[in-house]
Design a protein around this motif. Structure first.
Motif, PDB file in Angstrom:
ATOM      1  N   ARG A  42       0.838  -1.204   0.000  1.00  0.00           N
ATOM      2  CA  ARG A  42       0.000   0.000   0.000  1.00  0.00           C
ATOM      3  C   ARG A  42       0.864   1.242   0.000  1.00  0.00           C
ATOM      4  O   ARG A  42       1.897   1.307   0.668  1.00  0.00           O
ATOM      5  N   GLU A  43       0.386   2.260  -0.738  1.00  0.00           N
ATOM      6  CA  GLU A  43       1.123   3.512  -0.837  1.00  0.00           C
ATOM      7  C   GLU A  43       0.973   4.375   0.418  1.00  0.00           C
ATOM      8  O   GLU A  43       1.744   5.298   0.630  1.00  0.00           O
ATOM      9  N   ASP A  44      -0.043   4.083   1.225  1.00  0.00           N
ATOM     10  CA  ASP A  44      -0.247   4.889   2.432  1.00  0.00           C
ATOM     11  C   ASP A  44       0.476   4.310   3.645  1.00  0.00           C
ATOM     12  O   ASP A  44       0.217   4.702   4.780  1.00  0.00           O
ATOM     13  N   VAL A  45       1.398   3.386   3.423  1.00  0.00           N
ATOM     14  CA  VAL A  45       2.159   2.778   4.515  1.00  0.00           C
ATOM     15  C   VAL A  45       3.644   3.115   4.356  1.00  0.00           C
ATOM     16  O   VAL A  45       4.240   2.853   3.307  1.00  0.00           O
ATOM     17  N   ASP A  46       4.219   3.710   5.390  1.00  0.00           N
ATOM     18  CA  ASP A  46       5.659   3.949   5.440  1.00  0.00           C
ATOM     19  C   ASP A  46       6.308   2.848   6.264  1.00  0.00           C
ATOM     20  O   ASP A  46       5.839   2.530   7.368  1.00  0.00           O
ATOM     21  N   VAL A  47       7.371   2.267   5.754  1.00  0.00           N
ATOM     22  CA  VAL A  47       8.163   1.294   6.513  1.00  0.00           C
ATOM     23  C   VAL A  47       9.457   1.988   6.918  1.00  0.00           C
ATOM     24  O   VAL A  47      10.129   2.615   6.095  1.00  0.00           O
ATOM     25  N   VAL A  59      12.156  -2.200  13.387  1.00  0.00           N
ATOM     26  CA  VAL A  59      11.332  -1.909  12.216  1.00  0.00           C
ATOM     27  C   VAL A  59       9.968  -1.417  12.683  1.00  0.00           C
ATOM     28  O   VAL A  59       9.393  -1.948  13.639  1.00  0.00           O
ATOM     29  N   ALA A  60       9.474  -0.379  12.020  1.00  0.00           N
ATOM     30  CA  ALA A  60       8.149   0.160  12.333  1.00  0.00           C
ATOM     31  C   ALA A  60       7.396   0.393  11.038  1.00  0.00           C
ATOM     32  O   ALA A  60       7.991   0.515   9.966  1.00  0.00           O
ATOM     33  N   MET A  61       6.075   0.427  11.132  1.00  0.00           N
ATOM     34  CA  MET A  61       5.245   0.790   9.979  1.00  0.00           C
ATOM     35  C   MET A  61       4.245   1.856  10.408  1.00  0.00           C
ATOM     36  O   MET A  61       3.697   1.801  11.508  1.00  0.00           O
ATOM     37  N   TYR A  62       4.062   2.851   9.543  1.00  0.00           N
ATOM     38  CA  TYR A  62       3.158   3.958   9.835  1.00  0.00           C
ATOM     39  C   TYR A  62       2.085   4.010   8.761  1.00  0.00           C
ATOM     40  O   TYR A  62       2.370   4.214   7.580  1.00  0.00           O
ATOM     41  N   VAL A  63       0.833   3.793   9.167  1.00  0.00           N
ATOM     42  CA  VAL A  63      -0.294   3.811   8.240  1.00  0.00           C
ATOM     43  C   VAL A  63      -0.944   5.184   8.300  1.00  0.00           C
ATOM     44  O   VAL A  63      -1.414   5.609   9.359  1.00  0.00           O
ATOM     45  N   LYS A  64      -0.971   5.879   7.151  1.00  0.00           N
ATOM     46  CA  LYS A  64      -1.499   7.249   7.111  1.00  0.00           C
ATOM     47  C   LYS A  64      -2.974   7.252   6.731  1.00  0.00           C
ATOM     48  O   LYS A  64      -3.398   6.520   5.842  1.00  0.00           O
ATOM     49  N   ASN A  65      -3.735   8.092   7.428  1.00  0.00           N
ATOM     50  CA  ASN A  65      -5.147   8.292   7.118  1.00  0.00           C
ATOM     51  C   ASN A  65      -5.374   9.793   7.010  1.00  0.00           C
ATOM     52  O   ASN A  65      -5.212  10.532   7.986  1.00  0.00           O
ATOM     53  N   THR A  66      -5.744  10.255   5.826  1.00  0.00           N
ATOM     54  CA  THR A  66      -5.834  11.693   5.572  1.00  0.00           C
ATOM     55  C   THR A  66      -6.908  12.389   6.402  1.00  0.00           C
ATOM     56  O   THR A  66      -6.851  13.596   6.616  1.00  0.00           O
ATOM     57  N   SER A  67      -7.887  11.646   6.893  1.00  0.00           N
ATOM     58  CA  SER A  67      -8.964  12.263   7.674  1.00  0.00           C
ATOM     59  C   SER A  67      -8.731  12.155   9.178  1.00  0.00           C
ATOM     60  O   SER A  67      -9.582  12.543   9.976  1.00  0.00           O
ATOM     61  N   ALA A  68      -7.584  11.643   9.579  1.00  0.00           N
ATOM     62  CA  ALA A  68      -7.354  11.348  10.999  1.00  0.00           C
ATOM     63  C   ALA A  68      -6.966  12.583  11.796  1.00  0.00           C
ATOM     64  O   ALA A  68      -6.230  13.450  11.319  1.00  0.00           O
ATOM     65  N   HIS A  95     -10.964   1.726   9.194  1.00  0.00           N
ATOM     66  CA  HIS A  95     -12.273   1.668   9.834  1.00  0.00           C
ATOM     67  C   HIS A  95     -12.406   2.610  11.033  1.00  0.00           C
ATOM     68  O   HIS A  95     -13.515   3.053  11.351  1.00  0.00           O
ATOM     69  N   LEU A  96     -11.300   2.918  11.686  1.00  0.00           N
ATOM     70  CA  LEU A  96     -11.364   3.803  12.852  1.00  0.00           C
ATOM     71  C   LEU A  96     -11.064   5.251  12.511  1.00  0.00           C
ATOM     72  O   LEU A  96     -11.269   6.137  13.344  1.00  0.00           O
ATOM     73  N   GLY A  97     -10.559   5.502  11.319  1.00  0.00           N
ATOM     74  CA  GLY A  97     -10.243   6.870  10.934  1.00  0.00           C
ATOM     75  C   GLY A  97      -9.067   7.437  11.710  1.00  0.00           C
ATOM     76  O   GLY A  97      -9.076   8.604  12.113  1.00  0.00           O
ATOM     77  N   VAL A  98      -8.038   6.619  11.933  1.00  0.00           N
ATOM     78  CA  VAL A  98      -6.860   7.065  12.671  1.00  0.00           C
ATOM     79  C   VAL A  98      -5.597   6.748  11.880  1.00  0.00           C
ATOM     80  O   VAL A  98      -5.591   5.872  11.012  1.00  0.00           O
ATOM     81  N   ASN A  99      -4.530   7.490  12.176  1.00  0.00           N
ATOM     82  CA  ASN A  99      -3.207   7.035  11.763  1.00  0.00           C
ATOM     83  C   ASN A  99      -2.801   5.929  12.732  1.00  0.00           C
ATOM     84  O   ASN A  99      -3.258   5.907  13.883  1.00  0.00           O
ATOM     85  N   LEU A 100      -1.934   5.035  12.287  1.00  0.00           N
ATOM     86  CA  LEU A 100      -1.532   3.948  13.177  1.00  0.00           C
ATOM     87  C   LEU A 100      -0.065   3.620  12.981  1.00  0.00           C
ATOM     88  O   LEU A 100       0.385   3.404  11.856  1.00  0.00           O
TER      89      LEU A 100
END
Length: 379
Positions: A42-47, A59-68, A95-100
């Protein structure tokens, strides 16, 4: 005996998947770091790779949500790594509308080092620092989420973040030793002493636990909830065990309700000791200047009658100032003793809990990561 018990507790605490479920590579076309063995990149995930203060690289992963507006910092459970959590994290973010942000502990996945209690504390600090420095997030924008063993680093960090928005504990442990033995007090050789730390956390805490948890008895979650300063209605999932809570219909529904309720809460307003002292010193200085001015005016009054009148007037002013000082002290006393954040309206008390993803704890062989395969496929 103490050393042997501590060693046993540590062995029960850490079960990194062997071999790791993923690898790391740099994508030639974009130059971005990627995780291998992921079906849908996915393009919205930074590793990312993050350095910890104990010399490991995690190692970490950051999932971006533009509405969060809020970000979940997720400490996963045992016998799992980011490769297994990848799709669950992306679904939660959506589903939660958050960055993670999720991260692997030292010795898990492609993180270097070996897992230990102190290393996990350094690991979550590195992930939190990344949220601040790389993504520009503030303390009050973050919810800490701890799953099973992950409740340890979560509560350790929460005790040091006075402006934190909220904490979620899923199948949490009272302490490592208490998982094995029903001890009544804390021993120095115990690990993850959550029972002693949770009363120090000022922000809202939500606890979720399955009533049929065969790894960490539900009594752990219930006792921790009783010790919370800011309680939210817990979620005790009838029939739930240690690794299937995400299969219950209440799971996502309660997650959404909790996140929505937390978003409405104003950030904690905590007056620092320094600012309080500055304010008090300013009041004292102002009072001293006023008194000096009054004395100077009294000296300059030539007539005894005028001086008498002036003294009467000054006395009245002194009484007025005393009254004001008393009211000011009373107000400051109320400000200090009052809670930094008022409880939300009664109508919002039912901010039910927020279910975590099934803990993949394989601890002592009682639960295997296979228990979440069906959930991942459905997601």
């Amino acid at each position: 005996m103490g050393s042997a018990t501590s060693s046993m507790a540590a062995k029960l605490a850490f079960f990194p998947p062997d071999p790791p479920s993923y690898g790391i590579y740099v994508e030639a076309s974009s130059g971005r770091m990627r995780m291998s063995n992921i079906v849908h990149q996915r393009e919205d995930v930074d590793v990312l790779k993050l350095s910890t203060k104990r010399g490991n690289e995690i190692v970490a992963m950051y999932v971006k949500n533009t509405s969060a507006s809020l970000t979940l910092l997720y400490s996963h459970g045992n016998a799992a790594d980011l490769g297994q959590m990848y799709h669950i994290f992306t679904e939660l973010s959506h589903h939660l509308g958050v960055n993670l942000m999720g991260y692997d502990y030292s010795g898990y996945g492609q993180s270097s080092g070996k897992a230990s209690e102190q290393d996990t504390y350094a690991d979550i600090e590195a992930a939190y620092r990344c949220l601040e420095e790389t993504y520009g997030l503030k303390e009050e924008d973050i919810i800490l989420y701890g799953q099973s063993v992950g409740s340890g680093p979560t509560l350790e960090l929460a005790t040091r973040l006075p402006m934190l928005r909220a904490v979620v504990l899923h199948s949490p442990i009272l302490s490592g030793l208490r998982v094995m033995y029903p001890v009544k007090r804390t021993f120095w050789f115990d690990i993850y002493k959550n029972i002693d730390k949770i009363p120090q956390v000022n922000c809202p805490i939500l606890v979720i636990h399955g009533t049929e948890d065969e790894v960490v008895d539900v009594s752990h979650g219930k006792q921790l909830w009783e010790l919370c300063k800011e309680k939210y209605e817990p979620l005790w999932l009838t029939g739930g065990n240690h690794c299937n809570l995400e299969l219950f219909p209440e799971y996502l529904r309660h997650l959404r309700k909790f996140i929505t309720a937390v978003e409405k809460l104003p950030p904690l307003q905590i007056e620092s000791e320094e600012s309080r002292e500055q304010s008090e010193n300013s009041l004292i200085a102002t009072d001293q200047k006023s008194r000096a001015s009054t004395e100077q005016r009294e000296k300059s009054r030539p007539s005894t009658g005028q001086r008498e009148k002036s003294r009467l007037s000054t006395d009245n002013r002194e009484k007025s100032r005393t009254s004001i000082d008393k009211r000011e002290k009373s107000r400051r006393s109320m400000d200090r003793s009052g809670k930094p954040r008022n409880s939300t309206d009664q109508s919002e008390r039912a901010r039910n809990s927020f279910d975590r993803l099934g803990d993949m704890v394989r601890s002592v062989g009682l639960c295997n990561v296979d228990c979440l395969k069906q959930t991942a496929l459905e997601a």
